[in-house]
Motif scaffolding. Sequence first.
Motif, PDB file in Angstrom:
ATOM      1  N   THR A  38       0.832  -1.210   0.000  1.00 57.52           N
ATOM      2  CA  THR A  38       0.000   0.000   0.000  1.00 57.52           C
ATOM      3  C   THR A  38       0.859   1.250   0.000  1.00 57.52           C
ATOM      4  N   VAL A  39       1.818   1.311   0.912  1.00 55.93           N
ATOM      5  CA  VAL A  39       2.685   2.489   1.018  1.00 55.93           C
ATOM      6  C   VAL A  39       3.530   2.650  -0.240  1.00 55.93           C
ATOM      7  N   LEU A  40       4.157   1.559  -0.688  1.00 52.93           N
ATOM      8  CA  LEU A  40       5.022   1.638  -1.873  1.00 52.93           C
ATOM      9  C   LEU A  40       4.219   1.963  -3.128  1.00 52.93           C
ATOM     10  N   GLY A  41       3.033   1.367  -3.257  1.00 54.19           N
ATOM     11  CA  GLY A  41       2.198   1.611  -4.431  1.00 54.19           C
ATOM     12  C   GLY A  41       1.736   3.053  -4.518  1.00 54.19           C
ATOM     13  N   ASN A  42       1.229   3.578  -3.401  1.00 56.54           N
ATOM     14  CA  ASN A  42       0.775   4.972  -3.400  1.00 56.54           C
ATOM     15  C   ASN A  42       1.946   5.942  -3.513  1.00 56.54           C
ATOM     16  N   LEU A  43       3.076   5.577  -2.901  1.00 61.98           N
ATOM     17  CA  LEU A  43       4.271   6.418  -3.012  1.00 61.98           C
ATOM     18  C   LEU A  43       4.778   6.451  -4.454  1.00 61.98           C
ATOM     19  N   LEU A  44       4.683   5.312  -5.136  1.00 61.33           N
ATOM     20  CA  LEU A  44       5.095   5.254  -6.539  1.00 61.33           C
ATOM     21  C   LEU A  44       4.250   6.195  -7.387  1.00 61.33           C
ATOM     22  N   ILE A  45       2.950   6.223  -7.140  1.00 66.08           N
ATOM     23  CA  ILE A  45       2.071   7.128  -7.887  1.00 66.08           C
ATOM     24  C   ILE A  45       2.477   8.583  -7.656  1.00 66.08           C
ATOM     25  N   PRO A  58      -4.348  18.586 -13.759  1.00 68.23           N
ATOM     26  CA  PRO A  58      -5.201  18.584 -12.560  1.00 68.23           C
ATOM     27  C   PRO A  58      -5.606  17.192 -12.092  1.00 68.23           C
ATOM     28  N   MET A  59      -5.969  16.303 -13.038  1.00 67.94           N
ATOM     29  CA  MET A  59      -6.420  14.970 -12.653  1.00 67.94           C
ATOM     30  C   MET A  59      -5.357  14.236 -11.847  1.00 67.94           C
ATOM     31  N   TYR A  60      -4.117  14.311 -12.276  1.00 71.41           N
ATOM     32  CA  TYR A  60      -3.042  13.606 -11.579  1.00 71.41           C
ATOM     33  C   TYR A  60      -2.600  14.347 -10.319  1.00 71.41           C
ATOM     34  N   PHE A  61      -2.770  15.656 -10.303  1.00 65.85           N
ATOM     35  CA  PHE A  61      -2.487  16.416  -9.083  1.00 65.85           C
ATOM     36  C   PHE A  61      -3.416  15.968  -7.966  1.00 65.85           C
ATOM     37  N   ALA A 239     -13.114   6.075 -20.038  1.00 65.53           N
ATOM     38  CA  ALA A 239     -11.934   5.474 -19.393  1.00 65.53           C
ATOM     39  C   ALA A 239     -11.196   6.479 -18.513  1.00 65.53           C
ATOM     40  N   THR A 240     -11.318   7.781 -18.837  1.00 70.60           N
ATOM     41  CA  THR A 240     -10.605   8.795 -18.056  1.00 70.60           C
ATOM     42  C   THR A 240     -11.201   8.981 -16.658  1.00 70.60           C
ATOM     43  N   CYS A 241     -12.443   8.529 -16.439  1.00 65.81           N
ATOM     44  CA  CYS A 241     -13.048   8.695 -15.113  1.00 65.81           C
ATOM     45  C   CYS A 241     -13.522   7.370 -14.514  1.00 65.81           C
ATOM     46  N   ALA A 242     -13.287   6.247 -15.204  1.00 69.31           N
ATOM     47  CA  ALA A 242     -13.744   4.944 -14.706  1.00 69.31           C
ATOM     48  C   ALA A 242     -13.067   4.563 -13.399  1.00 69.31           C
ATOM     49  N   SER A 243     -11.771   4.836 -13.280  1.00 70.03           N
ATOM     50  CA  SER A 243     -11.031   4.481 -12.065  1.00 70.03           C
ATOM     51  C   SER A 243     -11.559   5.251 -10.862  1.00 70.03           C
ATOM     52  N   SER A 291      -3.620   2.723 -11.729  1.00 70.48           N
ATOM     53  CA  SER A 291      -2.507   2.484 -12.654  1.00 70.48           C
ATOM     54  C   SER A 291      -2.863   1.487 -13.746  1.00 70.48           C
ATOM     55  N   LEU A 292      -3.536   0.405 -13.377  1.00 68.93           N
ATOM     56  CA  LEU A 292      -3.845  -0.629 -14.359  1.00 68.93           C
ATOM     57  C   LEU A 292      -4.916  -0.197 -15.344  1.00 68.93           C
ATOM     58  N   ARG A 293      -5.766   0.756 -14.978  1.00 67.19           N
ATOM     59  CA  ARG A 293      -6.829   1.239 -15.851  1.00 67.19           C
ATOM     60  C   ARG A 293      -6.452   2.529 -16.556  1.00 67.19           C
ATOM     61  N   ASN A 294      -5.227   2.987 -16.363  1.00 64.80           N
ATOM     62  CA  ASN A 294      -4.817   4.264 -16.921  1.00 64.80           C
ATOM     63  C   ASN A 294      -3.620   4.064 -17.849  1.00 64.80           C
ATOM     64  N   GLU A 295      -3.847   4.225 -19.129  1.00 65.67           N
ATOM     65  CA  GLU A 295      -2.792   3.969 -20.117  1.00 65.67           C
ATOM     66  C   GLU A 295      -1.630   4.935 -19.977  1.00 65.67           C
TER      67      GLU A 295
END
Length: 315
Positions: A38-45, A58-61, A239-243, A291-295
Motif C-alpha cells: 500500500t505504502v510503496l504503491g501509493n508512493l510510486l504514484i 489537474p487529474m493527476y495532481f 476510461a478517463t473517469c472509470a477508475s 494504474s492498471l486502468r490508466n494507459e
Amino acid sequence: METENETTVTEFLLLGFVYERDLEITLFIVFFLIYLVTVLGNLLIIVLIGIDHRLHSPMYFFLSNLSFIEIFMTTCVVPKMLANLLAERKTISFAGCRTQSYFYFFMGSTEFILFAAMSFDRYMAICYPLRYPTLMTGTVCVKMVIGSWIGGFLSVFLSTVLKARLPYCGPNVINHFFCDSAPLLHLACKDISLIEFVDFISSLILLLGSLSFTATSYIYIISTILKIPSAEGRKKTFATCASHFTVVSMGYGISIFVYVRPSQNDIMSMSKALAIFSGILTPLLNPFIFSLRNEQMKEVFRDVLKSIISKIKDG
C-alpha cells in the motif's frame, strides 16, 4: 458535576481479532505485506506524477493528493495493529487512542471531499473541454485541495471537542483492532446521545453532501459521453473517469452503511470487518485501480522503469 478529571483509564485494550497465537503471526505477515505494498504503491504514484511532465495535469495532481491521504490514513491504523498482533498485551495509550481516532476520521473526511473535487475536475474536462485549461488552473486546483483539508478538519472538529471532554472510568476494552469512534464512545461513563447525534449529522452532511455533488457531476459526465457519436470516442472518454468512479463507489458504499446511523452500537462486529476493507484493503487497491486502468500512467511507469534499467546497465 462530571468533568474530565473523572477519567481513570490510562490505556485501552484492543481485542483485535482474538485468534490463536499461530494465526496471529500469519495475520501479522499478511497485513504487513499489505501495508508495505500500500505504502510503496501509493508512493510510486506520487513520485511518478511528480517527476514526469506528462502527468502534470489537474487529474493527476488530485490523484497524488489522494495517494498521500491513503498512506496517512492506513498508517494511522496498521502499524499499531501489527505491533499488537505480536504483543501479549494489546494496548494503546489513552492519548494515543484519541490521536489515532482523530487522524483516521480527519483523513477519511478529507478524502470524501477530495472525491467531490476530483469528480468536478472530470466534469469540467469532459463537459467543457475547450475551457478546461483556463478554468482548472494550478491555482484553482491548489485551492480545491486546501479546501478539502479544511473541510475535513471542520467536519470532525465539533465531535472531537465534545469527545475530548468525555470521562472514562472503566472498563477499557475496545472490541476492535483500532480506536474506532463507536466502540470508544460506548466506553465513556457519561451520556453520549448528544455526541452520537452530532456524529450522525456530521457524517450525513459530509458523506451524502459530497456524494450528491459527485453523483451530479457523473450524471452530467455520462450524459455528455452518451452524446459522443463514435463508440470508440465514448469508450476512451469514459476510461478517463472509470477508475475514480470505481474507488468512489467502494468508499461511499461502506462508509455510508457504517457511519450514517443514529447509533452504531448494534453493528460492532460488522464494522470491524468493513473497517478492514475501507481502511486497509481499499488503500491497497487504489494504486492498482488507477494504474492498471490508466494507459498514460502505465506508459510513464514503463518509461521510468526502462530508464532505471538502462542506467543500471550503463553503470
